[in-house]
Design an enzyme around this catalytic site. Structure first.
Site, short mmCIF file in Angstrom:
data_model
loop_
_atom_site.label_atom_id
_atom_site.label_comp_id
_atom_site.label_asym_id
_atom_site.label_seq_id
_atom_site.Cartn_x
_atom_site.Cartn_y
_atom_site.Cartn_z
N THR A 1 -20.44 34.52 8.73
CA THR A 1 -19.69 35.13 9.83
C THR A 1 -18.55 35.97 9.26
O THR A 1 -17.80 35.49 8.39
CB THR A 1 -19.14 34.02 10.76
OG1 THR A 1 -20.25 33.32 11.31
CG2 THR A 1 -18.29 34.60 11.88
N GLU B 1 -22.58 25.57 12.05
CA GLU B 1 -21.73 24.40 11.69
C GLU B 1 -22.50 23.10 11.91
O GLU B 1 -21.93 22.08 12.31
CB GLU B 1 -20.39 24.47 12.41
CG GLU B 1 -19.69 25.78 12.05
CD GLU B 1 -18.20 25.78 12.17
OE1 GLU B 1 -17.59 24.71 12.32
OE2 GLU B 1 -17.62 26.89 12.11
N GLU C 1 -27.01 29.01 2.31
CA GLU C 1 -27.83 29.87 1.44
C GLU C 1 -29.26 29.84 1.95
O GLU C 1 -29.62 28.94 2.72
CB GLU C 1 -27.82 29.31 0.01
CG GLU C 1 -26.45 29.33 -0.62
CD GLU C 1 -26.48 28.94 -2.10
OE1 GLU C 1 -27.59 28.77 -2.67
OE2 GLU C 1 -25.39 28.83 -2.67
N PRO C 2 -30.08 30.79 1.48
CA PRO C 2 -31.49 30.69 1.81
C PRO C 2 -32.00 29.35 1.27
O PRO C 2 -31.82 29.05 0.10
CB PRO C 2 -32.13 31.85 1.04
CG PRO C 2 -31.01 32.77 0.66
CD PRO C 2 -29.76 31.94 0.61
N ARG D 1 -16.24 21.79 13.91
CA ARG D 1 -17.11 21.41 15.04
C ARG D 1 -16.31 21.23 16.33
O ARG D 1 -16.86 21.42 17.43
CB ARG D 1 -17.89 20.14 14.68
CG ARG D 1 -18.99 20.46 13.70
CD ARG D 1 -19.62 19.28 13.02
NE ARG D 1 -20.55 19.80 12.01
CZ ARG D 1 -21.01 19.11 10.98
NH1 ARG D 1 -20.64 17.85 10.80
NH2 ARG D 1 -21.83 19.67 10.12
C1 LIG Z 1 -24.82 33.50 13.90
C2 LIG Z 1 -24.69 32.55 12.74
C3 LIG Z 1 -23.49 32.46 12.05
C4 LIG Z 1 -23.37 31.62 10.94
N1 LIG Z 1 -22.19 31.59 10.25
C5 LIG Z 1 -22.12 30.88 9.09
C6 LIG Z 1 -20.94 30.96 8.26
O1 LIG Z 1 -19.96 31.63 8.58
N2 LIG Z 1 -20.95 30.27 7.09
C7 LIG Z 1 -22.00 29.52 6.67
O2 LIG Z 1 -21.92 28.94 5.58
N3 LIG Z 1 -23.12 29.42 7.44
C8 LIG Z 1 -23.21 30.09 8.62
N4 LIG Z 1 -24.35 30.02 9.40
C9 LIG Z 1 -25.49 29.22 8.92
C10 LIG Z 1 -25.71 27.97 9.76
O3 LIG Z 1 -24.72 27.02 9.51
C11 LIG Z 1 -27.14 27.48 9.42
O4 LIG Z 1 -28.04 28.39 10.01
C12 LIG Z 1 -27.39 26.09 9.94
O5 LIG Z 1 -26.64 25.14 9.22
C13 LIG Z 1 -28.89 25.70 9.85
O6 LIG Z 1 -29.39 25.97 8.58
P1 LIG Z 1 -30.75 26.79 8.40
O7 LIG Z 1 -30.66 28.01 9.24
O8 LIG Z 1 -31.00 26.95 6.94
O9 LIG Z 1 -31.87 25.87 9.04
P2 LIG Z 1 -32.63 24.64 8.33
O10 LIG Z 1 -31.66 23.77 7.61
O11 LIG Z 1 -33.75 25.25 7.54
O12 LIG Z 1 -33.19 23.89 9.56
C14 LIG Z 1 -34.35 24.33 10.30
C15 LIG Z 1 -34.61 23.30 11.39
O13 LIG Z 1 -34.89 22.01 10.81
C16 LIG Z 1 -34.00 21.02 11.35
N5 LIG Z 1 -33.65 20.07 10.29
C17 LIG Z 1 -33.17 20.37 9.05
N6 LIG Z 1 -32.95 19.23 8.38
C18 LIG Z 1 -33.27 18.20 9.21
C19 LIG Z 1 -33.24 16.77 9.10
N7 LIG Z 1 -32.84 16.17 7.97
N8 LIG Z 1 -33.63 16.03 10.17
C20 LIG Z 1 -34.04 16.63 11.31
N9 LIG Z 1 -34.10 17.98 11.48
C21 LIG Z 1 -33.71 18.74 10.45
C22 LIG Z 1 -32.78 21.82 11.81
O14 LIG Z 1 -32.08 21.12 12.82
C23 LIG Z 1 -33.41 23.09 12.33
O15 LIG Z 1 -33.87 22.91 13.63
C24 LIG Z 1 -24.47 30.83 10.54
C25 LIG Z 1 -25.68 30.89 11.25
C26 LIG Z 1 -25.80 31.73 12.32
C27 LIG Z 1 -27.13 31.79 13.05
#
Ligand SMILES: Cc1cc2nc3c(=O)[nH]c(=O)nc-3n(C[C@H](O)[C@H](O)[C@H](O)COP(=O)(O)OP(=O)(O)OC[C@H]3O[C@@H](n4cnc5c(N)ncnc54)[C@H](O)[C@@H]3O)c2cc1C
Length: 381
Positions: free
Chosen positions: A158, A359, A127-128, A243
């Site tokens: 996806t 993932e 989610e956002p 994964r």
């Molecule tokens: C093409 C695509 C397909 C996807 N498909 C799916 C899907 O089918 N279903 C689904 O549910 N999701 C899906 N996702 C979402 C994806 O799993 C998330 O984008 C991912 O988990 C990262 O979350 P976020 O984008 O909110 O980044 P954030 O969680 O906001 O992270 C931003 C940055 O901070 C870092 N960070 C966050 N927490 C920590 C921590 N505790 N310690 C160190 N670093 C940290 C992260 O590594 C990252 O670099 C998809 C994303 C993309 C881009």
């Protein structure tokens, strides 16, 4: 670990290779340029059983196990990472319903995830503001007389445009963090389920990724997958298995880049004589071979019902980062005058980058691995 591949595993790998070469490869560049949802490719995959490789035969799967799954995903990703990610998610959704569903839920949904009746399954967790930390999710499901009422928004889903079945995670209590989350099976045509427009992405143009809104979505009690408030465990178990798929997908893309670089060097004697070029190819090949063994180890442990969370994260972390590097190095070898080969590696580079994000990002994999190292300290592997 014993990874002498069985006849069955080699056969599934062969089916995936034939599918990759005859269906995926010829259209991969067109999908990159035109984009969209790879419906035709998924229909062809379903005919070959590649939609549910580790799912039991009784429910319509191939029952070929996790090693065969990893091998097949790598073959498909060599040709088209976009269709492969949709297939990885479908396989994961089918496995989760098989693992956590009631007999009725399994029989209702799993065969349709295998035979294309659901078109494809999707996994709606992020989610956002709740990607790396799904415990921060705000989507809510409230108990009603008739079942559940779901409201909220998901992001980056996806196949969100076309999925016939969503696995949806929602808060069902006010307990903080990951507690109080439940899992629901929501058909894509349920009133109130509204996918957004496909996101514009750097790569994987032949796969759609959308936001997904739930507005007063009513589902019956039969939609609840597993126990109320205990859905986080299902999500984490699904992601452990997922994964292995993403590690195998990244590996396939890296291997495709290596193949392109080697073919290019063989045609250019000056490059073939250069030690700098030879060493780049040696480094790519060594990294990808190590990644292959990590992915197979994680798959082997899963198949043999051993703990595999750490190994799956290691495989995903290593294969994604090394495959990004492999594409980068292949670009350096081919250079700007590589024309067709350079264009193909450029696409691979754009496609593979996201394997370090979805993932669980690389940072999240390091968290999983380090926690498990601390937990299993002193144990025999
Ligand atoms: C093409 C695509 C397909 C996807 N498909 C799916 C899907 O089918 N279903 C689904 O549910 N999701 C899906 N996702 C979402 C994806 O799993 C998330 O984008 C991912 O988990 C990262 O979350 P976020 O984008 O909110 O980044 P954030 O969680 O906001 O992270 C931003 C940055 O901070 C870092 N960070 C966050 N927490 C920590 C921590 N505790 N310690 C160190 N670093 C940290 C992260 O590594 C990252 O670099 C998809 C994303 C993309 C881009």
């Amino acid at each position: 670990m014993d990874i002498q591949l069985s006849e069955r595993q080699l056969q599934v790998q062969g089916v995936a290779r034939e599918f990759a070469e005859s269906v995926l490869a010829p259209a991969a560049q067109r999908w990159d340029v035109e984009g969209g949802f790879p419906r035709e490719n998924l229909a062809e995959a379903a005919k070959r059983g590649l939609t549910a490789i580790a799912v039991s035969k009784a429910l319509g799967g191939l029952e070929a196990g996790s090693l065969a799954y990893s091998l097949a995903v790598t073959e498909m990703a060599k040709a088209c990472a976009s269709s492969t990610v949709a297939l990885c998610v479908n396989n994961m959704v089918a496995e989760v319903v098989e693992a956590f569903g009631t007999p009725e839920q399994r029989e209702l949904h799993v065969p349709k995830l295998c035979n294309f009746e659901h078109v494809v399954g999707a996994f709606a967790l992020s989610e956002p503001g709740a990607g790396s930390d799904p415990g921060g999710m705000r989507t809510k499901a409230i108990k009603t007389d008739k079942g559940w009422l779901i409201n909220g928004s998901k992001l980056w889903i996806t196949s969100g445009t076309d999925a016939g079945l969503f696995i949806v995670w929602a808060k069902t209590s006010d307990a903080p963090g990951a507690r109080g989350i439940s899992t629901f099976l929501v058909p894509g045509d349920t009133p109130g389920v509204q996918p957004g427009k496909p996101e514009h992405k750097m790569g994987l143009h032949g796969s759609t990724t959308t936001a997904l809104d739930f507005t007063d979505v009513e589902v019956g009690d039969e939609a609840l997958l597993g126990e109320t408030d205990k859905g986080f465990r299902a999500a984490m178990m699904a992601l452990d298995g997922g994964r292995i798929g993403i590690a195998s997908q990244a590996l396939g893309v890296g291997l495709a880049a290596l193949d392109l670089a080697v073919a290019y060097v063989r045609e250019h004697a000056d490059l073939a004589r250069s030690q700098a070029v030879q060493w780049r190819l040696a480094d790519i090949a060594t990294d990808l071979e190590a990644g292959r063994l990590l992915a197979l180890q994680a798959a082997w442990r899963k198949e043999n019902k051993m703990q595999f969370s750490r190994e799956a994260s290691m495989a995903k972390l290593f294969c994604s980062e090394k495959s990004v590097q492999a594409c980068n190095r292949a670009l350096e070898v081919i250079g700007e005058f590589g024309n067709d080969a350079a264009a193909k590696v450029e696409q691979l580079f754009r496609d593979v980058r996201v394997t370090m994000i979805y993932e669980g990002t690389s940072e999240v994999q390091r968290i999983v691995i380090s926690r498990d190292i601390a937990r299993r300290f002193g144990e025999q592997a």
